[in-house]
Design an enzyme around this catalytic site. Structure first.
Site, PDB file in Angstrom:
ATOM      1  N   LYS A 153     -11.185  -5.338  -5.326  1.00 55.35           N
ATOM      2  CA  LYS A 153     -11.973  -4.177  -5.751  1.00 55.35           C
ATOM      3  C   LYS A 153     -11.088  -3.144  -6.448  1.00 55.35           C
ATOM      4  O   LYS A 153     -11.585  -2.260  -7.132  1.00 55.35           O
ATOM      5  CB  LYS A 153     -12.688  -3.563  -4.556  1.00 55.35           C
ATOM      6  CG  LYS A 153     -11.743  -2.988  -3.517  1.00 55.35           C
ATOM      7  CD  LYS A 153     -12.498  -2.470  -2.326  1.00 55.35           C
ATOM      8  CE  LYS A 153     -11.546  -2.195  -1.186  1.00 55.35           C
ATOM      9  NZ  LYS A 153     -12.110  -2.408   0.125  1.00 55.35           N
TER      10      LYS A 153
ATOM     11  N   LYS B 169      -5.320 -12.147  -6.926  1.00 55.91           N
ATOM     12  CA  LYS B 169      -6.492 -12.113  -6.043  1.00 55.91           C
ATOM     13  C   LYS B 169      -7.619 -11.276  -6.651  1.00 55.91           C
ATOM     14  O   LYS B 169      -7.354 -10.231  -7.245  1.00 55.91           O
ATOM     15  CB  LYS B 169      -6.059 -11.488  -4.704  1.00 55.91           C
ATOM     16  CG  LYS B 169      -7.024 -11.707  -3.576  1.00 55.91           C
ATOM     17  CD  LYS B 169      -6.539 -11.042  -2.293  1.00 55.91           C
ATOM     18  CE  LYS B 169      -6.975  -9.592  -2.214  1.00 55.91           C
ATOM     19  NZ  LYS B 169      -6.972  -9.022  -0.862  1.00 55.91           N
TER      20      LYS B 169
ATOM     21  N   LYS C 181       0.819  -1.217   0.000  1.00 55.66           N
ATOM     22  CA  LYS C 181       0.000   0.000   0.000  1.00 55.66           C
ATOM     23  C   LYS C 181       0.851   1.265   0.000  1.00 55.66           C
ATOM     24  O   LYS C 181       0.468   2.266  -0.586  1.00 55.66           O
ATOM     25  CB  LYS C 181      -0.955   0.029   1.194  1.00 55.66           C
ATOM     26  CG  LYS C 181      -2.176  -0.860   1.032  1.00 55.66           C
ATOM     27  CD  LYS C 181      -3.246  -0.405   2.019  1.00 55.66           C
ATOM     28  CE  LYS C 181      -4.544  -1.180   1.849  1.00 55.66           C
ATOM     29  NZ  LYS C 181      -5.524  -0.817   2.893  1.00 55.66           N
TER      30      LYS C 181
HETATM   31  P1  AMP Z   1     -10.817  -6.100   2.220  1.00 55.43           P
HETATM   32  O1  AMP Z   1     -12.047  -5.696   1.472  1.00 55.43           O
HETATM   33  O2  AMP Z   1      -9.652  -6.390   1.339  1.00 55.43           O
HETATM   34  O3  AMP Z   1     -10.518  -5.195   3.376  1.00 55.43           O
HETATM   35  O4  AMP Z   1     -11.137  -7.516   2.886  1.00 55.43           O
HETATM   36  C1  AMP Z   1     -12.132  -7.767   3.850  1.00 55.43           C
HETATM   37  C2  AMP Z   1     -12.187  -9.261   4.148  1.00 55.43           C
HETATM   38  O5  AMP Z   1     -12.483  -9.985   2.948  1.00 55.43           O
HETATM   39  C3  AMP Z   1     -10.883  -9.871   4.698  1.00 55.43           C
HETATM   40  O6  AMP Z   1     -11.173 -10.882   5.643  1.00 55.43           O
HETATM   41  C4  AMP Z   1     -10.241 -10.445   3.471  1.00 55.43           C
HETATM   42  O7  AMP Z   1      -9.354 -11.488   3.774  1.00 55.43           O
HETATM   43  C5  AMP Z   1     -11.463 -10.942   2.683  1.00 55.43           C
HETATM   44  N1  AMP Z   1     -11.196 -10.932   1.227  1.00 55.43           N
HETATM   45  C6  AMP Z   1     -11.027  -9.852   0.422  1.00 55.43           C
HETATM   46  N2  AMP Z   1     -10.777 -10.229  -0.857  1.00 55.43           N
HETATM   47  C7  AMP Z   1     -10.771 -11.593  -0.839  1.00 55.43           C
HETATM   48  C8  AMP Z   1     -10.555 -12.609  -1.842  1.00 55.43           C
HETATM   49  N3  AMP Z   1     -10.313 -12.287  -3.119  1.00 55.43           N
HETATM   50  N4  AMP Z   1     -10.622 -13.899  -1.459  1.00 55.43           N
HETATM   51  C9  AMP Z   1     -10.894 -14.247  -0.169  1.00 55.43           C
HETATM   52  N5  AMP Z   1     -11.088 -13.348   0.809  1.00 55.43           N
HETATM   53  C10 AMP Z   1     -11.032 -12.037   0.496  1.00 55.43           C
END
Ligand code: AMP
Ligand code: TRP
Length: 342
Positions: free
Chosen positions: A205, A202, A119
């Site tokens: 968003k 991965k 980041k």
């Molecule tokens: P974030 O939106 O990246 O802050 O993620 C919020 C939650 O969603 C966290 O527990 C992440 O590990 C999970 N998460 C986000 N993107 C993924 C993905 N592509 N696969 C699995 N878990 C995800």
């Protein structure tokens, strides 16, 4: 003392920074609901707005995203009577314990965090101090509730290891067994949902291609189109999951199918053996629409009454506070703070 001495308690958090994806649903929310419904744990779920502002957030958007995320939790099946659901900034003890942990965690630990490196990028001189300290706040979130289990996606594993290090160092430095050594729960077929354009990246968003992800706001047509156009290889589906080892894009679609249907990959493979993608993808699209459409419809309904969402978050914050405050007070006492107000 082992964790057996602590009440089995789940804590997890998601940042209200907008743009919810299928990755958030399968990697986080669906599993949060499963842990709530298992009935074995106290569950505390937090919209981590203080984490979100470690990178710039437009104030009105942050407020809207926080309510939208609350609606997402409830629409997915989090029952705010059973679980505690609240936004982080309404419980000041998170910031207060985070400060204590800023004095426990070491610069070197923080500097090794891959999320910080990703980041902050090349311009780390210009990143916020909060972004660097982010994992200490995350440790505070978890340890403030003496949480024993933390369900997250694979990408959060390193932060949870740091949380364990913070707990262990605090306990050691102050000669106590006060904080539990929390268990990460990284389980199930979809702990890392991958991009629909590139099976080695991965689903995120922040990917510039909207076709790479399923957004929770996508309508049925969009979902079907994205799965139809998902990159795969030209081989048919094998009968054995192990044979997908070297086929990440194919494996990802099977993982998504398994997670959405609540079944194991092995179980799915016996059914799809020999199938061509032209047959499998529409099945996957139908399943996804079936599972995701009711969630987005319910989110829209909930968001039409923001005052009700705020009321739920306020009540959740009161309940969270009643667990957090005594733990913070005990921490201050262990650290040696004088406390003399009535
Ligand atoms: P974030 O939106 O990246 O802050 O993620 C919020 C939650 O969603 C966290 O527990 C992440 O590990 C999970 N998460 C986000 N993107 C993924 C993905 N592509 N696969 C699995 N878990 C995800
Ligand atoms: N860092 C997590 C993420 O980006 C969010 C988070 C903050 C969290 N505090 C937490 C997750 C405590 C689990 C437990 O996804």
């Amino acid at each position: 003392m082992t964790n057996a001495a602590f009440t089995p308690r789940v804590f997890s958090g998601i940042q209200p920074s907008g743009g919810l994806t299928l990755g958030n649903y399968l990697g986080a929310l669906k599993r949060f609901v499963d842990m709530q419904d298992a009935g074995k744990y106290d569950c505390v779920y937090c919209l981590v707005d203080l984490h979100a502002i470690t990178v710039w957030q437009e104030p009105e958007k942050l407020r809207a995203n926080t309510r939208e995320l609350a609606a997402f939790f409830i629409a997915c099946g989090i029952d705010p009577e059973k679980s505690i659901l609240f936004n982080q900034s309404q419980v000041p003890a998170h910031s207060q314990l985070a400060w204590i942990f800023n004095t426990v965690a070491r610069m070197g630990w923080m500097g090794r965090m891959t999320q910080w490196k990703d980041k902050a990028g090349k311009n780390s001189e210009n990143a916020s101090l909060g972004l660097f300290a982010y994992p200490a706040l995350m440790a505070a979130d978890i340890l403030l509730y003496h949480a024993t289990h933390v369900p997250v996606g694979e990408d959060q594993k390193q932060h949870l290891e740091l949380t364990r290090d913070v707990a262990a160092k605090f306990n050691h430095d102050y000669g106590v067994d006060f904080f539990p050594i929390t268990e990460p729960v990284i389980e199930g077929p979809a702990t890392r949902v991958m991009s629909l354009r590139d099976g080695t990246k991965k689903m995120s968003k922040s990917d510039p291609s909207d076709m790479s992800r399923i957004n929770m706001s996508d309508d049925a047509d969009k979902i079907a189109q994205k799965f139809r156009k998902a990159r795969t290889d030209s081989e048919p589906l094998p009968g054995n999951y192990d044979e997908l080892k070297e086929r990440p894009a194919a494996r990802n679609l099977v993982d998504i199918f398994a997670a959405l249907s609540g079944r194991t990959q092995a179980d799915i493979m016996t059914e799809v053996e020999g199938m061509q993608w032209g047959t499998f993808k529409p099945l996957l699209a139908d399943l996804a629409v079936d599972k995701l459409s009711p969630i987005s419809t319910e989110m829209t309904r909930l968001l039409s009454d923001p005052a009700e969402i705020d009321r739920i978050l306020g009540k959740g914050a009161d309940r969270a506070d009643s667990i957090a405050t005594p733990i913070l007070e005990k921490t201050y006492e262990l650290v040696g703070m004088v406390s003399s107000r009535g």
